[in-house]
Write a protein that holds these residues in place. Sequence first.
Motif, mmCIF file in Angstrom:
data_model
loop_
_atom_site.group_PDB
_atom_site.id
_atom_site.type_symbol
_atom_site.label_atom_id
_atom_site.label_comp_id
_atom_site.label_asym_id
_atom_site.label_seq_id
_atom_site.Cartn_x
_atom_site.Cartn_y
_atom_site.Cartn_z
ATOM 1 N N ALA A 42 0.808 -1.271 0.046
ATOM 2 C CA ALA A 42 -0.054 -0.106 -0.005
ATOM 3 C C ALA A 42 0.930 1.207 -0.060
ATOM 4 C CB ALA A 42 -0.866 -0.207 1.318
ATOM 5 N N GLU A 43 2.290 1.276 0.022
ATOM 6 C CA GLU A 43 3.015 2.284 0.278
ATOM 7 C C GLU A 43 2.485 3.207 1.530
ATOM 8 O OE1 GLU A 43 6.011 3.352 -1.107
ATOM 9 O OE2 GLU A 43 6.247 1.225 -2.268
ATOM 10 N N ILE A 44 2.392 2.856 2.576
ATOM 11 C CA ILE A 44 2.161 3.415 3.825
ATOM 12 C C ILE A 44 2.710 2.872 4.851
ATOM 13 C CG2 ILE A 44 -0.206 3.942 5.529
ATOM 14 C CD1 ILE A 44 -1.794 3.367 3.135
ATOM 15 N N ILE A 45 3.154 4.009 5.758
ATOM 16 C CA ILE A 45 3.868 3.633 7.028
ATOM 17 C C ILE A 45 2.833 4.000 7.981
ATOM 18 C CG2 ILE A 45 5.811 4.385 8.650
ATOM 19 C CD1 ILE A 45 7.347 5.021 5.987
ATOM 20 N N TYR A 46 2.799 3.394 9.241
ATOM 21 C CA TYR A 46 1.930 3.410 10.195
ATOM 22 C C TYR A 46 2.585 3.621 11.481
ATOM 23 C CZ TYR A 46 -1.661 1.637 7.258
ATOM 24 O OH TYR A 46 -2.535 1.420 6.014
ATOM 25 N N VAL A 47 2.258 4.475 12.477
ATOM 26 C CA VAL A 47 2.852 5.157 13.516
ATOM 27 C C VAL A 47 1.874 5.170 14.469
ATOM 28 C CG1 VAL A 47 4.389 6.341 14.627
ATOM 29 C CG2 VAL A 47 5.036 5.777 12.469
ATOM 30 N N SER A 48 1.996 4.894 15.851
ATOM 31 C CA SER A 48 1.127 5.237 16.725
ATOM 32 C C SER A 48 1.536 6.422 17.446
ATOM 33 C CB SER A 48 0.762 4.003 17.847
ATOM 34 O OG SER A 48 -0.062 4.517 18.964
ATOM 35 N N LEU A 49 0.452 7.421 17.608
ATOM 36 C CA LEU A 49 0.953 9.022 18.286
ATOM 37 C C LEU A 49 -0.100 9.230 19.377
ATOM 38 C CD1 LEU A 49 1.570 11.044 14.829
ATOM 39 C CD2 LEU A 49 3.360 9.550 16.275
ATOM 40 N N THR A 50 0.490 10.346 20.046
ATOM 41 C CA THR A 50 -0.273 10.675 21.111
ATOM 42 C C THR A 50 -1.018 12.291 20.913
ATOM 43 O OG1 THR A 50 0.780 9.380 22.930
ATOM 44 C CG2 THR A 50 -0.539 11.320 23.488
ATOM 45 N N GLU A 51 -2.333 12.227 20.849
ATOM 46 C CA GLU A 51 -2.858 13.414 20.641
ATOM 47 C C GLU A 51 -2.347 14.629 21.444
ATOM 48 O OE1 GLU A 51 -5.242 16.317 18.790
ATOM 49 O OE2 GLU A 51 -4.968 14.272 18.081
ATOM 50 N N GLY A 52 -2.058 15.835 20.886
ATOM 51 C CA GLY A 52 -1.749 17.064 21.807
ATOM 52 C C GLY A 52 -0.050 17.247 22.053
ATOM 53 N N ARG A 53 0.727 16.001 21.349
ATOM 54 C CA ARG A 53 2.079 16.183 21.587
ATOM 55 C C ARG A 53 2.621 16.892 20.261
ATOM 56 N NH1 ARG A 53 3.718 10.603 24.339
ATOM 57 N NH2 ARG A 53 3.209 11.185 26.440
ATOM 58 N N ALA A 54 3.822 17.201 20.301
ATOM 59 C CA ALA A 54 4.420 17.832 19.183
ATOM 60 C C ALA A 54 4.273 17.378 17.825
ATOM 61 C CB ALA A 54 6.034 18.181 19.322
ATOM 62 N N LYS A 55 4.487 16.069 17.679
ATOM 63 C CA LYS A 55 4.215 15.461 16.440
ATOM 64 C C LYS A 55 2.680 15.688 15.669
ATOM 65 C CE LYS A 55 5.666 11.288 17.764
ATOM 66 N NZ LYS A 55 6.113 11.819 19.126
ATOM 67 N N THR A 56 1.714 15.323 16.874
ATOM 68 C CA THR A 56 0.463 15.418 16.286
ATOM 69 C C THR A 56 0.166 16.812 15.677
ATOM 70 O OG1 THR A 56 -0.432 15.372 18.562
ATOM 71 C CG2 THR A 56 -0.396 13.166 17.089
ATOM 72 N N LYS A 57 0.489 17.827 16.882
ATOM 73 C CA LYS A 57 0.212 19.136 16.477
ATOM 74 C C LYS A 57 0.976 19.644 15.056
ATOM 75 C CE LYS A 57 -0.142 20.687 21.300
ATOM 76 N NZ LYS A 57 0.418 21.429 22.478
ATOM 77 N N ASN A 58 2.112 19.229 14.903
ATOM 78 C CA ASN A 58 2.759 19.497 13.809
ATOM 79 C C ASN A 58 2.250 18.933 12.465
ATOM 80 O OD1 ASN A 58 4.714 21.040 15.221
ATOM 81 N ND2 ASN A 58 6.187 19.139 15.146
ATOM 82 N N LEU A 59 1.650 17.680 12.660
ATOM 83 C CA LEU A 59 0.956 17.087 11.430
ATOM 84 C C LEU A 59 -0.236 17.732 11.306
ATOM 85 C CD1 LEU A 59 2.292 13.513 12.165
ATOM 86 C CD2 LEU A 59 2.972 14.928 10.315
ATOM 87 N N ARG A 60 -1.047 18.122 12.103
ATOM 88 C CA ARG A 60 -2.492 18.663 12.004
ATOM 89 C C ARG A 60 -2.329 20.116 11.104
ATOM 90 N NH1 ARG A 60 -6.141 15.243 13.812
ATOM 91 N NH2 ARG A 60 -5.861 14.007 15.662
ATOM 92 N N ARG A 61 -0.970 20.776 11.554
ATOM 93 C CA ARG A 61 -0.931 22.023 10.741
ATOM 94 C C ARG A 61 -0.429 21.806 9.581
ATOM 95 N NH1 ARG A 61 2.682 23.323 13.491
ATOM 96 N NH2 ARG A 61 4.380 23.071 12.084
ATOM 97 N N ASP A 62 0.917 20.857 9.453
ATOM 98 C CA ASP A 62 1.430 20.537 7.996
ATOM 99 C C ASP A 62 1.597 19.297 8.018
ATOM 100 O OD1 ASP A 62 3.267 20.408 5.913
ATOM 101 O OD2 ASP A 62 4.449 22.061 6.548
ATOM 102 N N PRO A 63 0.903 18.476 6.945
ATOM 103 C CA PRO A 63 1.114 16.950 7.001
ATOM 104 C C PRO A 63 2.153 16.360 6.460
ATOM 105 C CG PRO A 63 -0.457 17.847 5.188
ATOM 106 C CD PRO A 63 0.012 19.003 6.212
ATOM 107 N N ARG A 64 2.990 17.075 5.902
ATOM 108 C CA ARG A 64 4.178 16.633 5.461
ATOM 109 C C ARG A 64 5.014 16.286 6.530
ATOM 110 N NH1 ARG A 64 6.902 21.528 2.545
ATOM 111 N NH2 ARG A 64 6.067 22.544 4.307
ATOM 112 N N ALA A 65 5.751 14.810 6.118
ATOM 113 C CA ALA A 65 6.787 14.241 7.331
ATOM 114 C C ALA A 65 7.597 13.140 6.494
ATOM 115 C CB ALA A 65 5.880 13.333 8.156
ATOM 116 N N SER A 66 8.494 13.028 7.293
ATOM 117 C CA SER A 66 9.763 11.948 6.660
ATOM 118 C C SER A 66 10.177 10.932 8.022
ATOM 119 C CB SER A 66 11.039 12.734 6.388
ATOM 120 O OG SER A 66 10.606 13.538 5.119
ATOM 121 N N LEU A 67 10.089 9.653 7.471
ATOM 122 C CA LEU A 67 10.488 8.523 8.453
ATOM 123 C C LEU A 67 12.050 8.172 8.156
ATOM 124 C CD1 LEU A 67 9.820 6.813 10.896
ATOM 125 C CD2 LEU A 67 9.659 5.089 9.004
ATOM 126 N N GLU A 68 13.035 8.134 8.954
ATOM 127 C CA GLU A 68 14.284 7.558 8.584
ATOM 128 C C GLU A 68 14.605 6.307 9.670
ATOM 129 O OE1 GLU A 68 18.566 6.871 8.949
ATOM 130 O OE2 GLU A 68 17.213 7.417 10.552
#
Length: 143
Positions: A42-68
């Motif tokens: 499916a070309e999808i990476i899954y990650v469990s995050l916690t609402e309200g933390r930096a990652k989710t706040k950032n992704l709700r504002r700008d959905p671009r991300a990278s995983l290394e």
Amino acid sequence: MSADTFNPRDLLAESKLGVLATIKADGRPQLSPVTTYYDREAEIIYVSLTEGRAKTKNLRRDPRASLEVTSADGWSWATADGTATLIGPGADPHGPEVEALVDYYRKAAGEHPDWDEYRSVMVSDRRVLLKLSVEHVYGERVR
């Protein structure tokens, strides 16, 4: 795997730990270690995050991300760039948001010893599932 046959998607599929990069409001990267599952078909990476933390706040504002991810020996790495979709948090332990987290856990780690407890924690911790649609993959085997 030799340098000639290195495929960064193989490393993404083998790796369970990676570093997720999101974009802060000031444009700088925010990096966090995460547990990942890469659905290669499916070309999808899954990650469990916690609402309200930096990652989710950032992704709700700008959905671009990278995983290394990096190989255990440190001599190869792979990076996936993509656009994030966030599912949740869910209020119902048997609702679709929590079911998505159950599916992620099964794929990433196998069976949980107590699914009722897991579901309850996903609701109380306000967990969110990140679906990173992979748009570009690159990497290298150094030796």
